[in-house]
Write an enzyme that holds these catalytic residues in place. Structure first.
Site, PDB file in Angstrom:
ATOM      1  CG  HIS A  17      49.894  52.064  34.509  1.00  0.00           C
ATOM      2  ND1 HIS A  17      50.547  53.269  34.621  1.00  0.00           N
ATOM      3  CD2 HIS A  17      48.891  52.272  33.619  1.00  0.00           C
ATOM      4  CE1 HIS A  17      49.967  54.164  33.837  1.00  0.00           C
ATOM      5  NE2 HIS A  17      48.959  53.595  33.214  1.00  0.00           N
ATOM      6  CE  LYS A  41      46.409  60.433  26.928  1.00  0.00           C
ATOM      7  NZ  LYS A  41      46.369  59.299  27.865  1.00  0.00           N
ATOM      8  NE  ARG A  90      41.970  55.132  35.141  1.00  0.00           N
ATOM      9  CZ  ARG A  90      42.798  55.904  34.468  1.00  0.00           C
ATOM     10  NH1 ARG A  90      43.745  56.554  35.102  1.00  0.00           N
ATOM     11  NH2 ARG A  90      42.690  56.038  33.162  1.00  0.00           N
ATOM     12  CB  SER A 128      50.096  58.927  34.011  1.00  0.00           C
ATOM     13  OG  SER A 128      50.276  57.544  33.906  1.00  0.00           O
TER      14      SER A 128
HETATM   15  P1  ADP Z   1      46.407  55.682  27.536  1.00  0.00           P
HETATM   16  O1  ADP Z   1      47.021  56.960  27.066  1.00  0.00           O
HETATM   17  O2  ADP Z   1      46.383  54.607  26.497  1.00  0.00           O
HETATM   18  O3  ADP Z   1      45.068  55.841  28.251  1.00  0.00           O
HETATM   19  P2  ADP Z   1      47.541  55.131  30.154  1.00  0.00           P
HETATM   20  O4  ADP Z   1      48.962  54.838  30.467  1.00  0.00           O
HETATM   21  O5  ADP Z   1      46.949  56.357  30.748  1.00  0.00           O
HETATM   22  O6  ADP Z   1      47.476  55.131  28.585  1.00  0.00           O
HETATM   23  O7  ADP Z   1      46.625  53.899  30.554  1.00  0.00           O
HETATM   24  C1  ADP Z   1      46.823  52.636  30.001  1.00  0.00           C
HETATM   25  C2  ADP Z   1      45.703  51.734  30.443  1.00  0.00           C
HETATM   26  O8  ADP Z   1      45.780  51.529  31.853  1.00  0.00           O
HETATM   27  C3  ADP Z   1      44.300  52.280  30.191  1.00  0.00           C
HETATM   28  O9  ADP Z   1      43.443  51.195  29.875  1.00  0.00           O
HETATM   29  C4  ADP Z   1      43.901  52.882  31.513  1.00  0.00           C
HETATM   30  O10 ADP Z   1      42.495  52.898  31.668  1.00  0.00           O
HETATM   31  C5  ADP Z   1      44.562  51.892  32.456  1.00  0.00           C
HETATM   32  N1  ADP Z   1      44.850  52.485  33.767  1.00  0.00           N
HETATM   33  C6  ADP Z   1      45.529  53.605  34.027  1.00  0.00           C
HETATM   34  N2  ADP Z   1      45.572  53.849  35.361  1.00  0.00           N
HETATM   35  C7  ADP Z   1      44.893  52.831  35.951  1.00  0.00           C
HETATM   36  C8  ADP Z   1      44.538  52.500  37.308  1.00  0.00           C
HETATM   37  N3  ADP Z   1      44.878  53.297  38.322  1.00  0.00           N
HETATM   38  N4  ADP Z   1      43.826  51.391  37.522  1.00  0.00           N
HETATM   39  C9  ADP Z   1      43.436  50.602  36.479  1.00  0.00           C
HETATM   40  N5  ADP Z   1      43.710  50.860  35.184  1.00  0.00           N
HETATM   41  C10 ADP Z   1      44.423  51.962  34.918  1.00  0.00           C
END
Ligand code: ADP
Length: 161
Positions: A17, A41, A90, A128
């Site tokens: 992130h 979630k 990703r 996460s």
């Molecule tokens: P959500 O529940 O909206 O998917 P996340 O916190 O899991 O929320 O992810 C928010 C955004 O960040 C999403 O677009 C996800 O694809 C991106 N993201 C999460 N982890 C990574 C990472 N390691 N590298 C690039 N983008 C990421």
């Protein structure tokens, strides 16, 4: 003024992130990092705890705002003059889900675009969920999340054991 919004769950914030945040900041004058309150979630950290994690790890940049929002993202964007949505991509597995959301948002708010930033190779497997899973069993996640997040994860899981 170009205002970008990076919405997500951030449960918790990872280095993946953070990498997207740093790169997104180069694209806009102001970046809003927005935690969705109505995510389906079941979170490990409360919204307030997630805000604290983000605040702690994104300090020192006046152009970053950290907020929580309820309801439709596109409504929040309209109310706050957002220019574009930032999402991270990703692997291929992210694509279908992200594509559908981007198309839906475009349908709901045609003036709003979604900008995708590709994950850096070293964080392309970092989510996460995977961090929480490893941390819950005492795995070393120190290279995947900021130190402050590592400490908070340790606190969470030592309390649960
Ligand atoms: P959500 O529940 O909206 O998917 P996340 O916190 O899991 O929320 O992810 C928010 C955004 O960040 C999403 O677009 C996800 O694809 C991106 N993201 C999460 N982890 C990574 C990472 N390691 N590298 C690039 N983008 C990421």
């Amino acid at each position: 003024m170009r205002i970008g919004i990076y919405p997500g769950s951030f449960d918790p914030l990872t280095n993946g992130h953070l990498d997207i945040i740093e790169r997104a900041m180069l694209l806009c004058d102001k970046l809003i990092i927005a935690i969705a309150r109505n995510s389906a979630k079941q979170p490990l950290f409360t919204v307030e705890e997630r805000i604290e994690l983000l605040r702690n790890c994104c300090t020192g940049n006046a152009n970053v705002e950290i907020v929580a929002f309820e309801g439709l993202l596109v409504d929040y964007c309209r109310e706050n003059d957002v220019t574009f949505i930032i999402r991270g991509l990703r692997a291929l597995v992210d694509f279908e889900y992200e594509y559908a959301i981007a198309l839906m948002n475009k349908k709901l708010a045609p003036a709003l675009d979604t900008v995708f930033l590709m994950s850096r190779a070293e964080y392309s497997f970092v989510s996460s969920n995977i961090v929480k899973e490893a941390a819950s069993y005492g795995g070393d996640i120190t290279s995947l999340v900021p130190q402050f997040v590592t400490n908070k994860l340790r606190e969470k899981f030592s309390r649960n054991n």
